[in-house]
Design a protein around this motif. Structure first.
Motif, short mmCIF file in Angstrom:
data_model
loop_
_atom_site.label_atom_id
_atom_site.label_comp_id
_atom_site.label_asym_id
_atom_site.label_seq_id
_atom_site.Cartn_x
_atom_site.Cartn_y
_atom_site.Cartn_z
N VAL A 183 0.83 -1.20 0.00
CA VAL A 183 0.00 0.00 0.00
C VAL A 183 0.87 1.26 0.00
CG1 VAL A 183 -1.77 1.28 1.29
CG2 VAL A 183 -1.85 -1.23 1.18
N GLN A 184 1.99 1.20 0.70
CA GLN A 184 2.83 2.39 0.88
C GLN A 184 4.25 1.96 1.18
OE1 GLN A 184 1.76 4.83 4.35
NE2 GLN A 184 1.62 6.62 3.02
N PHE A 185 5.22 2.80 0.77
CA PHE A 185 6.60 2.50 1.13
C PHE A 185 7.34 3.80 1.41
CE2 PHE A 185 7.31 3.64 -3.28
CZ PHE A 185 8.59 4.19 -3.30
N GLN A 186 8.40 3.66 2.18
CA GLN A 186 9.31 4.78 2.43
C GLN A 186 10.70 4.20 2.65
OE1 GLN A 186 9.41 7.05 6.32
NE2 GLN A 186 8.64 8.69 5.00
N ILE A 187 11.70 4.83 2.05
CA ILE A 187 13.08 4.36 2.17
C ILE A 187 13.83 5.31 3.10
CG2 ILE A 187 15.22 3.88 0.92
CD1 ILE A 187 13.39 3.41 -1.58
N VAL A 188 14.47 4.75 4.12
CA VAL A 188 15.21 5.54 5.10
C VAL A 188 16.67 5.08 5.09
CG1 VAL A 188 15.39 6.26 7.51
CG2 VAL A 188 13.15 5.73 6.53
N ARG A 189 17.58 6.02 4.93
CA ARG A 189 18.99 5.68 5.00
C ARG A 189 19.43 5.78 6.47
NH1 ARG A 189 23.98 8.16 1.39
NH2 ARG A 189 25.55 6.59 1.99
N ARG A 190 19.61 4.64 7.09
CA ARG A 190 19.91 4.59 8.52
C ARG A 190 21.39 4.75 8.82
NH1 ARG A 190 15.28 5.68 11.14
NH2 ARG A 190 13.63 4.14 10.74
N ALA A 191 22.23 4.30 7.89
CA ALA A 191 23.69 4.35 8.09
C ALA A 191 24.35 4.52 6.73
CB ALA A 191 24.18 3.10 8.80
N GLU A 192 25.64 4.67 6.73
CA GLU A 192 26.39 4.95 5.51
C GLU A 192 26.09 3.91 4.43
OE1 GLU A 192 29.20 7.23 3.21
OE2 GLU A 192 28.07 7.62 5.05
N GLU A 193 25.97 2.64 4.81
CA GLU A 193 25.77 1.59 3.82
C GLU A 193 24.52 0.77 4.10
OE1 GLU A 193 29.09 -0.68 2.63
OE2 GLU A 193 30.49 0.98 2.67
N ALA A 194 23.53 1.37 4.77
CA ALA A 194 22.33 0.61 5.15
C ALA A 194 21.07 1.40 4.85
CB ALA A 194 22.38 0.25 6.62
N LEU A 195 20.11 0.73 4.19
CA LEU A 195 18.81 1.30 3.92
C LEU A 195 17.73 0.47 4.61
CD1 LEU A 195 18.99 1.87 0.04
CD2 LEU A 195 19.41 3.57 1.83
N GLU A 196 16.72 1.15 5.11
CA GLU A 196 15.53 0.48 5.61
C GLU A 196 14.38 0.80 4.66
OE1 GLU A 196 12.30 0.69 9.30
OE2 GLU A 196 14.13 1.90 9.36
N MET A 197 13.66 -0.21 4.24
CA MET A 197 12.46 0.01 3.43
C MET A 197 11.25 -0.25 4.31
SD MET A 197 11.42 -1.42 -0.34
CE MET A 197 10.34 -0.40 -1.38
N LYS A 198 10.56 0.82 4.66
CA LYS A 198 9.34 0.71 5.45
C LYS A 198 8.18 0.36 4.52
CE LYS A 198 10.50 4.01 9.12
NZ LYS A 198 10.04 5.24 9.83
N LEU A 199 7.34 -0.56 4.94
CA LEU A 199 6.26 -1.02 4.09
C LEU A 199 4.94 -1.07 4.86
CD1 LEU A 199 8.09 -4.02 2.38
CD2 LEU A 199 7.53 -1.85 1.28
N VAL A 200 3.89 -0.61 4.22
CA VAL A 200 2.52 -0.87 4.68
C VAL A 200 1.94 -1.85 3.67
CG1 VAL A 200 0.24 0.10 5.14
CG2 VAL A 200 2.29 1.40 5.72
N VAL A 201 1.54 -3.04 4.13
CA VAL A 201 1.17 -4.10 3.20
C VAL A 201 -0.12 -4.80 3.66
CG1 VAL A 201 3.56 -4.56 2.52
CG2 VAL A 201 2.59 -5.77 4.48
#
Length: 348
Positions: free
Chosen positions: A280-298
């Motif tokens: 339904v929805q997503f957001q990408i957050v860069r948490r660290a220099e080499e790390a991404l979090e993909m937030k998902l509403v599903v």
């Protein structure tokens, strides 16, 4: 001093090009041009202004426009040069299922909202088998309109989406071409430039930083104002009008990613969820220099194979082998402005 013929001065507030709040003084003449371009937008789209216009957006008086009633007015907006039908407005803090229920009662013929709301709402209608036959056309605002939003609105409501490009500071910059999905810069209102990193004017097919000079706001002139967005410059307009053409707006300059190897890159999120209609929805957050979090509403959690496909796509779009983590949420909050942010960096 501001000429008396330019009308009264009022103030508007915006998140600005950097994300820091911006306050701009505008004149009555600026508002008149806003109404003129709004009318042109409706005429180009072929809208029947005698019908009901609906909107789901931020309202100053959020309580008055809240679910379940929203607010109803006798016209599409104040100051229109001729009579229109009624308008109905719901504040955007309503839940998606509440928005769908409100629309089924309010029965607008046209619907204006943020692309992120339109996408979630259309997917909800498809999933729940909800039909909204009153909706003939959809108007989008304030966020980047991705192709998949147009597609899902067609699927859910058999309604085309018409886009425009504006900011609180500058007013209207571009309206969707009547014959295509291109955006046409409105030369009666602004002078627009699209510049590469060296300051050179971009040609067709190139992506540039958008610089805008509004032509009529003498209350607080903005000269070569950096809007804060990247856009791809187009060639000729499909309708034959001799306007500057924007093929697509990519999004905010502050979302430019500086990779760990020192290179900079602007990720393209268009169609990234093609085939993932349960997201339904997503957001990408860069948490660290080499790390991404993909937030998902599903509607259901992704399978290992689906997470693997998304991981590959994200690394391809970001052009770097980031570590990817997926997290699942009931809702992803909006920015204070009401806009939804696809990407947030806690590093840059």
């Amino acid at each position: 001093a501001l000429p008396k013929s330019h009308g009264k001065i009022h103030e508007v507030f915006s998140s600005g090009s950097t994300g820091a709040p911006v306050r701009v003084r505008k004149s009555g003449l600026s508002q008149l041009f806003w109404l003129a371009f709004t009318t042109r937008f409706d005429l180009w789209n072929g809208d029947d202004m005698s019908q009901i216009y609906g909107a789901i957006k931020t309202q100053k008086d959020a309580a008055a426009a809240s679910y379940p009633k929203g607010v109803r007015s006798r016209a599409w907006g104040p100051g229109f040069p001729f009579a229109t039908g009624a308008s109905v407005i719901l504040n955007l803090n309503a839940k998606t299922h509440e928005q769908a229920e409100w629309l089924s009662r309010a029965k607008p013929n046209y619907l204006l909202s943020y692309p992120s709301i339109l996408e979630a709402l259309a997917k909800h209608c498809l999933h729940e088998g909800i039909e909204l036959p009153s909706i003939k056309r959809v108007h989008s605002m304030s966020e980047v309109l991705r192709p998949e939003v147009r597609r899902v609105c067609r699927q859910a409501w058999d309604a085309p989406v018409y886009d425009n490009y504006s900011t609180e500071e500058t007013g209207y910059i571009a309206l969707q071409c009547p014959k295509s999905e291109q955006l046409l810069v409105q030369p009666e209102g602004v002078f627009a430039e699209f510049l590469d990193p060296s300051g050179r004017e971009c040609g067709a097919g190139e992506v540039g930083n958008m610089i805008v000079t509004p032509l009529h706001n003498f209350a607080m002139p903005l000269i070569r104002y950096e809007v804060g967005d990247y856009a791809e410059v187009g060639g000729k307009s499909a309708c034959g009008r001799q306007y500057q053409v924007i093929e697509r707006v990519l999004g905010r300059t502050r979302n430019m990613v500086r990779l760990p190897n020192g290179e900079t890159h602007y990720p393209d999120y268009q169609d990234i969820l093609d085939g993932f209609d349960h997201v339904v929805q997503f957001q990408i957050v860069r948490r660290a220099e080499e790390a991404l979090e993909m937030k998902l509403v599903v509607r259901r959690a992704l399978t290992n194979d689906e997470e693997g496909r998304l991981t590959s796509w994200l690394r391809e779009r970001f052009q770097y082998p980031f570590q990817i983590a997926f997290t699942y949420h009931d809702e992803i909050p909006r920015a204070p402005s009401g806009k939804f942010l696809d990407y947030i960096s806690e590093v840059e």
